[in-house]
Design a protein around this motif. Structure first.
Motif, PDB file in Angstrom:
ATOM      1  N   LEU A 129      14.941  31.310  -4.210  1.00  0.00           N
ATOM      2  CA  LEU A 129      13.591  32.064  -4.419  1.00  0.00           C
ATOM      3  C   LEU A 129      14.264  33.491  -3.758  1.00  0.00           C
ATOM      4  CD1 LEU A 129      11.248  30.054  -2.031  1.00  0.00           C
ATOM      5  CD2 LEU A 129      10.969  30.651  -4.855  1.00  0.00           C
ATOM      6  N   CYS A 130      15.245  33.941  -3.162  1.00  0.00           N
ATOM      7  CA  CYS A 130      15.434  34.564  -2.725  1.00  0.00           C
ATOM      8  C   CYS A 130      16.827  35.868  -3.881  1.00  0.00           C
ATOM      9  CB  CYS A 130      16.301  35.435  -1.873  1.00  0.00           C
ATOM     10  SG  CYS A 130      15.150  34.483   0.286  1.00  0.00           S
ATOM     11  N   TRP A 183      17.279  37.378   2.618  1.00  0.00           N
ATOM     12  CA  TRP A 183      17.443  36.110   3.817  1.00  0.00           C
ATOM     13  C   TRP A 183      17.290  36.207   4.782  1.00  0.00           C
ATOM     14  CZ3 TRP A 183      16.120  30.982   3.318  1.00  0.00           C
ATOM     15  CH2 TRP A 183      16.610  29.650   4.347  1.00  0.00           C
ATOM     16  N   GLY A 241      15.323  28.279  -0.903  1.00  0.00           N
ATOM     17  CA  GLY A 241      15.538  29.440  -0.144  1.00  0.00           C
ATOM     18  C   GLY A 241      16.277  30.774  -0.675  1.00  0.00           C
ATOM     19  N   ILE A 273      13.565  40.275  -9.533  1.00  0.00           N
ATOM     20  CA  ILE A 273      12.666  40.799 -10.295  1.00  0.00           C
ATOM     21  C   ILE A 273      12.592  42.204  -9.652  1.00  0.00           C
ATOM     22  CG2 ILE A 273       9.571  40.990  -9.939  1.00  0.00           C
ATOM     23  CD1 ILE A 273      10.492  37.923  -9.696  1.00  0.00           C
ATOM     24  N   ILE A 274      13.271  42.758  -8.550  1.00  0.00           N
ATOM     25  CA  ILE A 274      12.974  44.079  -8.254  1.00  0.00           C
ATOM     26  C   ILE A 274      14.011  44.580  -9.096  1.00  0.00           C
ATOM     27  CG2 ILE A 274      13.749  45.703  -5.947  1.00  0.00           C
ATOM     28  CD1 ILE A 274      12.525  43.342  -4.276  1.00  0.00           C
ATOM     29  N   LEU A 288      15.943  35.489  -6.565  1.00  0.00           N
ATOM     30  CA  LEU A 288      14.611  35.531  -8.011  1.00  0.00           C
ATOM     31  C   LEU A 288      13.725  36.767  -7.568  1.00  0.00           C
ATOM     32  CD1 LEU A 288      12.268  34.475 -10.369  1.00  0.00           C
ATOM     33  CD2 LEU A 288      11.212  33.609  -8.768  1.00  0.00           C
ATOM     34  N   LEU A 289      13.476  36.732  -6.524  1.00  0.00           N
ATOM     35  CA  LEU A 289      13.129  37.876  -5.566  1.00  0.00           C
ATOM     36  C   LEU A 289      14.025  39.292  -6.293  1.00  0.00           C
ATOM     37  CD1 LEU A 289      11.212  39.336  -4.513  1.00  0.00           C
ATOM     38  CD2 LEU A 289      11.627  39.310  -2.256  1.00  0.00           C
ATOM     39  N   PHE A 305      14.186  38.086   5.871  1.00  0.00           N
ATOM     40  CA  PHE A 305      13.105  38.024   6.722  1.00  0.00           C
ATOM     41  C   PHE A 305      13.001  36.915   7.528  1.00  0.00           C
ATOM     42  CE2 PHE A 305      11.089  39.567   2.237  1.00  0.00           C
ATOM     43  CZ  PHE A 305      11.880  38.979   1.360  1.00  0.00           C
ATOM     44  N   HIS A 306      14.108  36.515   7.880  1.00  0.00           N
ATOM     45  CA  HIS A 306      14.259  35.721   8.951  1.00  0.00           C
ATOM     46  C   HIS A 306      14.499  36.268  10.649  1.00  0.00           C
ATOM     47  CE1 HIS A 306      14.873  32.031   6.914  1.00  0.00           C
ATOM     48  NE2 HIS A 306      15.161  31.366   7.655  1.00  0.00           N
ATOM     49  N   PHE A 321      12.275  38.403  11.346  1.00  0.00           N
ATOM     50  CA  PHE A 321      10.502  38.458  11.678  1.00  0.00           C
ATOM     51  C   PHE A 321      10.117  37.383  12.120  1.00  0.00           C
ATOM     52  CE2 PHE A 321       8.955  42.271   9.575  1.00  0.00           C
ATOM     53  CZ  PHE A 321      10.129  42.139   8.239  1.00  0.00           C
ATOM     54  N   GLN A 322      11.373  37.432  13.910  1.00  0.00           N
ATOM     55  CA  GLN A 322      10.411  36.207  14.131  1.00  0.00           C
ATOM     56  C   GLN A 322      10.927  36.652  15.735  1.00  0.00           C
ATOM     57  OE1 GLN A 322      13.402  33.109  12.675  1.00  0.00           O
ATOM     58  NE2 GLN A 322      11.870  31.974  11.582  1.00  0.00           N
TER      59      GLN A 322
END
Lengths: 235, 601
Positions: free
Chosen positions: B173-174, B112, B170, B180-181, B176-177, B115-116, B118-119
C-alpha cells in the motif's frame, strides 16, 4: 548468595524471643524469617525513583510495608484475621533491601506458602507500588516478575487512518489535474474552425505550426538549419 | 516542422532547484556521515573537496551542456553526438529503470514509519509482549525493539533470499502511495515538476535546520560532533579514503543516469549552465557536510545515552549484589568500586563477573552504520529517547520522504524524456498516459520488493544495479565528448550557448583528469569484484537477533550478472546495430541535416 544471607541471619540471632508472637517494632525473628523457601527478598530504589523528593527509609516506612503486605494477603485469602504482626521482616541492609515471610494468623510458626504470597503480591502490585510512590522496577520483589502491561488494542490501526487521508488527498489531486487537462484539450479542439479569431486566450494560437504560448517571452525556437556546425559544411 | 515545441522550465530557478532536489538525496544523509567517520572525521573533507573539483563539477557541467545543446533526452542526445553511441543513452535508461524500481521502496518504508509515528507510543520504542504476557517476544528480546520493528514488522524478512512468501500488504500500500505521488508530480511533465521542486528542494533544509538546533541541544551531542571533527589525518594515506571520496562525489551528484541531460534539455538555449553546475555541486557537498553535523550530534546523543545506561546497569548490579546504599556509587567512582569489590569480595564478584561490562563512550561512538540501517534503526532509536518523540519522528521521516521523492523525480524524468522523444510513442499516447504507464509498470515490478525476501533483492539492486554500469557509462561519455565528438566542437557549442569559450580548467578536466580518474576508479571496482570472491549479503537471523553474512545462491549470482551485463551491453550492441544499418543504406546517414538544409530559407 543464600549462604551469605543465612550467615548474616545467624549473627542476628537474638536469644529468648524464640517462638513467641512478635509485636510491632520487635527485632527480627530467628530462623523462621530467613527460611528462604517461603520468604521473599525485597529491594527498594527510592533515590532512583524519586530523586530529590526521596524520603528516608525508616522504621515507619517498614511498618507501612508490613501493613500493606498484610492488606494484600488479607485481600487474597479473604481472611480478616491477618495483622501487621504476621509479616516478619529481617536482614535489612543499607541498600534498602530485606527479607520477609508471612505467618498464618492462627499459628505463628506456620508460614504461608510461597505461591499464595506471590499471587497476593501480583494481584495487588499496583496498590503496593503506589503506597511507596514507586514502580515495578524500583520496588523489586526478587523472583516475582511484573506482569507486562497489555498492549493497546486499536479497532483500526492508526497508521491506516493516516494512510487513507493522504491517499485520498493525493487521488483527489490527480483526478483534479487530469480533469482540468481533459477540459483544456476539449476547449482547444472546439474553435478549430476559427483559428485566427481566438482572442479569449482559451485556445491556442499557432503560427507556422508552433504554438505562440510556448514561445512567449523567449527568443524564439532554435532552428538547427542555422547552426554553425562543421558537420553540415562537408562540401 | 514540429507540431508542438519542447516544453521548458518557467524560469532558471526551477531548473536549479530541480537539480538540487535530484542531487541532494538520501545518500547525503546516510552515506556521507558514515564515510566521514570511517576515514578520519574532519580530515575526510580534503579528499572529498579535491575530488569535487577534479571530477564532480566538470562531469556535472558536461552533462548539463549536452542536454542543453541537444534538447533531447539521453538516447536522442547521444545518438545526435554520434550515431554509434546511442547505446550510451540506452544504458542510462536501463540503469535509471533499475534505480526507479528499487528506490521508491525506500520511500515506501519512509511512509510506513511516518504513518506509524502518529501513535501515543512509538511502536519501535518497546517490544510487543507475547501471548501470555509474561515476557517480550523472543526475537525482540534478542535483538532490540527498533531492529525488531524494522526487520519483522516492516519487512517481515525471511532468513535467506531463497525463502520467500506473500506480499506484505502494508508495504504494498505504501509503495502504491509512493508511486501515485510520483505520478502526481510528473503528470504534466516539466510544468508540474517545476512547481513541485520549489517545495522538495527547500523544505528538507528547513527540517535539517530544525534538527540541527534540536540535535546540538541534546545531552551528549557535542561528544559526537567533537568526535567527527577531530581529524585523523593518518587516514589520508589510506588509498581507500580517496577512492571512497571519488565514488561518493560521483554517485551523490547522480551522473550517468540521464536525469541531468533530461532536466537541461528543457532549458533555454542560452541558459548559463556553467555557473549553475558549480552552484549545484557546491550546494550538494555543503548539504552533505551540514547533514553530517546533524547526524553526528544525534550519534553523540545516542552514544552518551547508551553509555550512561551501561553505567546505570553496572551500578544496579553492584548495589544489588553487595547490598550497598544507593547513593554510594555514581558515574565517577564506579570503576573504583569495581576494582575495590573485586579485591575485597572476590568470590561474590566472581559470580557476577560475566555480567560486568566495560562501559566506554569511545566504543559507542565507534559503531558506524550507513544506509537503511542508519536511517531506520539507529536514527529511530535515537528519536525514541528525545522528548516529544512523535513530533521529531514525523519531521524526520517527512524529510526523508522529501529527499527521496526529489531524487525520484529525476530518476523518472530520465526514463520518460527519452521515451517522449521517440516519435511513434509520443503520437499514440498523450503525456499523461505515457507517464501513467511508466509508473504503473515500475509499481508492478516493485511489488516484488515487498515480499519477505524483498529486502535481499533490494540490497542486490542497490549494490550492483547502478554502481558499475554508471562508471562505465560516464567513462564512455567523457571519452566521447573529449575525443570522438571532439573537444574543439564541444567548445564551439558551449560558446554558442554561453557566448564564451570554456576556460582552461574545464578543458583540462574534460580531456585529461576526469577520464584518468574514472579509468582508475573503474579498474579498482573490477579488481574489487574479482578479489571479493563470491558475492555475499547480510541475512537476518531471528534466533541470534542480528545480521549474518551469507553467500548468494547460484540464481542470485546469475541475476547479478544479468544486472551488470544488461545495462553495459547496450553500448556495444547499439553501436553494432548502427554499424549494420548504416552499411545497408545508400542514402547518407545524416538525413536530418539534409532536410534542415533544404528547408532553411
Amino acid at each position: 548468595h543464600f549462604c551469605f544471607i543465612l550467615l548474616w541471619c545467624y549473627t542476628l540471632n537474638v536469644p529468648g524471643s524464640k517462638g513467641s508472637p512478635l509485636s510491632v517494632g520487635a527485632g527480627p525473628a530467628l530462623l523462621t524469617c530467613c527460611n528462604v523457601t517461603d520468604g521473599y527478598k525485597v529491594r527498594l530504589s527510592i533515590k532512583t525513583a524519586l530523586g530529590d523528593d526521596a524520603y528516608e527509609w525508616s522504621k515507619s516506612e517498614l511498618f507501612l510495608f508490613r501493613a500493606v503486605l498484610a492488606f494484600a494477603v488479607q485481600r487474597k485469602t479473604n481472611n480478616v484475621n491477618y495483622d501487621v504482626s504476621n509479616i516478619l521482616v529481617c536482614d535489612e541492609t543499607e541498600r534498602v533491601s530485606f527479607w520477609f515471610v508471612v505467618t498464618t494468623p492462627d499459628n505463628t510458626s506456620e508460614l504461608l506458602p510461597k505461591l499464595v504470597v506471590e499471587n497476593a503480591i501480583r494481584e495487588n502490585r499496583h496498590r503496593i507500588n503506589s503506597a511507596f510512590l514507586l514502580t515495578d522496577q524500583t520496588l523489586d520483589f526478587v523472583g516475582i516478575n511484573p506482569t507486562l502491561a497489555a498492549p493497546i488494542e486499536y479497532d483500526t490501526p492508526p497508521w491506516l487512518i493516516v494512510f487513507g487521508v493522504v491517499m485520498g488527498v493525493v487521488c483527489a489531486g490527480i483526478v483534479a489535474l487530469l480533469v482540468s487537462t481533459f477540459l483544456q484539450k476539449k476547449r482547444a479542439k472546439k474553435p478549430s474552425a476559427d483559428p485566427v479569431d481566438d482572442e479569449d486566450g482559451s485556445g491556442s494560437i499557432a503560427g507556422n505550426g508552433i504554438l505562440c504560448e510556448s514561445i512567449g517571452d523567449k527568443d524564439g525556437t532554435y532552428n538547427q538549419g542555422f547552426t554553425d556546425d562543421d558537420r553540415f559544411t562537408k562540401l | 516542422m514540429e507540431k508542438e515545441s519542447r516544453p521548458s522550465w518557467d524560469n532558471p530557478m526551477q531548473f536549479i532547484l530541480a537539480c538540487v532536489s535530484y542531487a541532494v538525496g538520501l545518500g547525503n544523509v546516510w552515506r556521507f556521515p558514515y564515510l566521514c567517520q570511517m576515514h578520519g572525521g574532519g580530515g575526510f573533507m580534503i579528499p572529498y573537496l579535491v575530488m569535487l573539483v577534479l571530477e564532480g563539477i566538470p562531469l556535472f557541467c558536461m552533462e548539463l551542456a549536452i542536454g542543453q545543446k541537444m534538447r533531447l533526452g539521453s538516447i536522442g542526445a547521444w545518438s545526435a553526438i554520434s550515431p554509434y553511441l546511442g547505446g550510451v543513452g540506452m544504458a542510462s535508461v536501463v540503469t535509471s529503470l533499475y534505480l526507479c524500481l528499487y528506490y521508491n521502496v525506500i520511500n515506501a518504508w519512509s511512509f510506513w514509519y511516518l504513518f506509524h509515528s502518529f501513535q501515543a507510543v512509538l511502536p519501535w520504542s518497546q517490544c510487543p509482549v507475547n501471548t501470555n504476557r509474561t515476557a517480550f517476544v523472543e526475537e525482540c528480546e534478542v535483538a532490540s525493539p527498533t531492529q525488531y520493528f524494522f526487520f519483522r514488522q516492516t519487512l517481515n524478512i525471511s532468513p535467506s533470499i531463497q525463502q520467500s512468501g506473500g506480499v506484505h500488504v502494508g508495504q504494498a500500500l505504501c509503495l502504491l502511495l509512493a508511486w501515485i505521488i510520483v505520478y502526481l508530480f510528473i503528470v504534466r511533465g516539466v510544468k508540474s515538476t517545476g512547481k513541485v521542486v520549489y517545495f522538495t528542494a527547500t523544505f528538507p533544509y528547513l527540517v535539517l535546520l530544525v534538527y540541527l538546533i534540536r540535535g546540538v541541544t541534546l545531552h551528549g551531542a557535542l561528544n559526537g560532533v567533537k568526535y567527527m571533527f577531530t581529524p585523523k589525518l593518518e587516514q589520508l594515506a589510506n588509498p581507500q579514503t580517496w577512492i571512497n571520496a571519488a565514488t561518493q562525489i560521483f554517485f551523490s551528484l547522480g551522473l550517468g543516469f540521464g536525469s541531468l541531460i533530461a532536466f537541461s534539455s528543457y532549458n533555454h538555449h542560452n541558459n548559463d549552465f556553467e555557473k549553475q553546475a558549480i552552484a549545484v555541486s557546491l550546494i550538494n557537498s555543503g548539504t552533505s557536510i551540514f547533514a553530517s553535523v546533524v547526524t553526528f550530534s544525534i550519534y553523540g546523543f545516542k552514544a552518551t545515552y547508551n553509555y550512561e545506561n551501561c553505567l546505570e546497569r553496572m551500578k544496579l548490579l553492584l548495589i544489588n549484589t553487595f547490598d550497598l546504599a544507593e547513593e554510594s556509587i555514581h558515574k565517577q567512582n564506579i570503576s573504583f568500586w569495581i576494582s575495590e569489590l573485586n579485591q575485597t569480595h572476590p568470590d561474590q564478584f566472581g559470580l557476577i563477573s560475566s555480567r560486568v561490562e566495560h562501559c566506554s563512550l569511545e566504543q559507542e561512538l565507534d559503531t558506524a552504520v550507513e544506509g537503511t540501517g542508519l536511517a531506520f534503526i539507529v536514527y529511530s532509536e535515537a528519536i525514541t529517547n528525545m522528548p516529544a518523540a512523535q513530533l521529531w519522528s514525523v519531521l524526520y521521516f517527512f524529510m526523508l520522504l522529501l529527499l527521496g521523492m526529489g531524487s525520484m523525480l529525476g530518476n523518472v524524468m530520465a526514463i520518460i524524456t527519452p521515451l517522449r522523444d521517440f516519435k511513434p510513442l509520443a503520437r499514440s499516447f498523450s503525456n499523461e498516459t505515457l507517464n501513467g504507464l511508466v509508473c504503473a509498470f515500475c509499481l508492478l515490478l516493485g511489488i516484488g520488493f515487498t515480499t519477505p525476501a524483498g529486502n535481499y533483492w533490494f540490497t542486490m539492486f542497490n549494490e550492483y544495479g547502478a554502481t558499475f554500469s554508471l562508471l562505465f557509462i560516464v567513462l564512455i561519455e567523457v571519452f566521447t565528448v573529449s575525443y570522438i565528438y571532439g573537444l574543439k566542437r564541444f567548445e564551439k557549442d558551449v560558446e554558442d550557448m554561453l557566448g564564451r569559450r570554456p576556460g582552461w580548467y574545464w578543458k583540462v578536466m574534460w580531456a585529461a583528469v576526469s577520464p584518468l580518474l574514472l579509468i582508475s576508479l573503474f579498474i579498482f571496482y573490477i579488481i574489487n569484484y574479482i578479489q571479493g570472491g563470491v558475492p555475499t549479503y547480510q541475512a537476518w537471523d531471528k534466533e541470534k537477533g542480528r545480521l549474518v553474512v551469507t553467500e548468494y545462491p547460484v540464481f542470485g549470482q546469475a541475476f547479478i550478472g544479468v544486472l551488470l551485463v544488461s545495462s553495459v551491453s547496450c553500448i556495444p550492441l547499439a553501436a553494432l546495430y548502427a554499424f549494420c544499418t548504416r552499411h545497408q543504406r545508400e542514402v547518407p546517414v545524416r538525413k536530418g541535416s539534409a532536410r534542415s538544409r533544404t528547408s532553411s530559407v
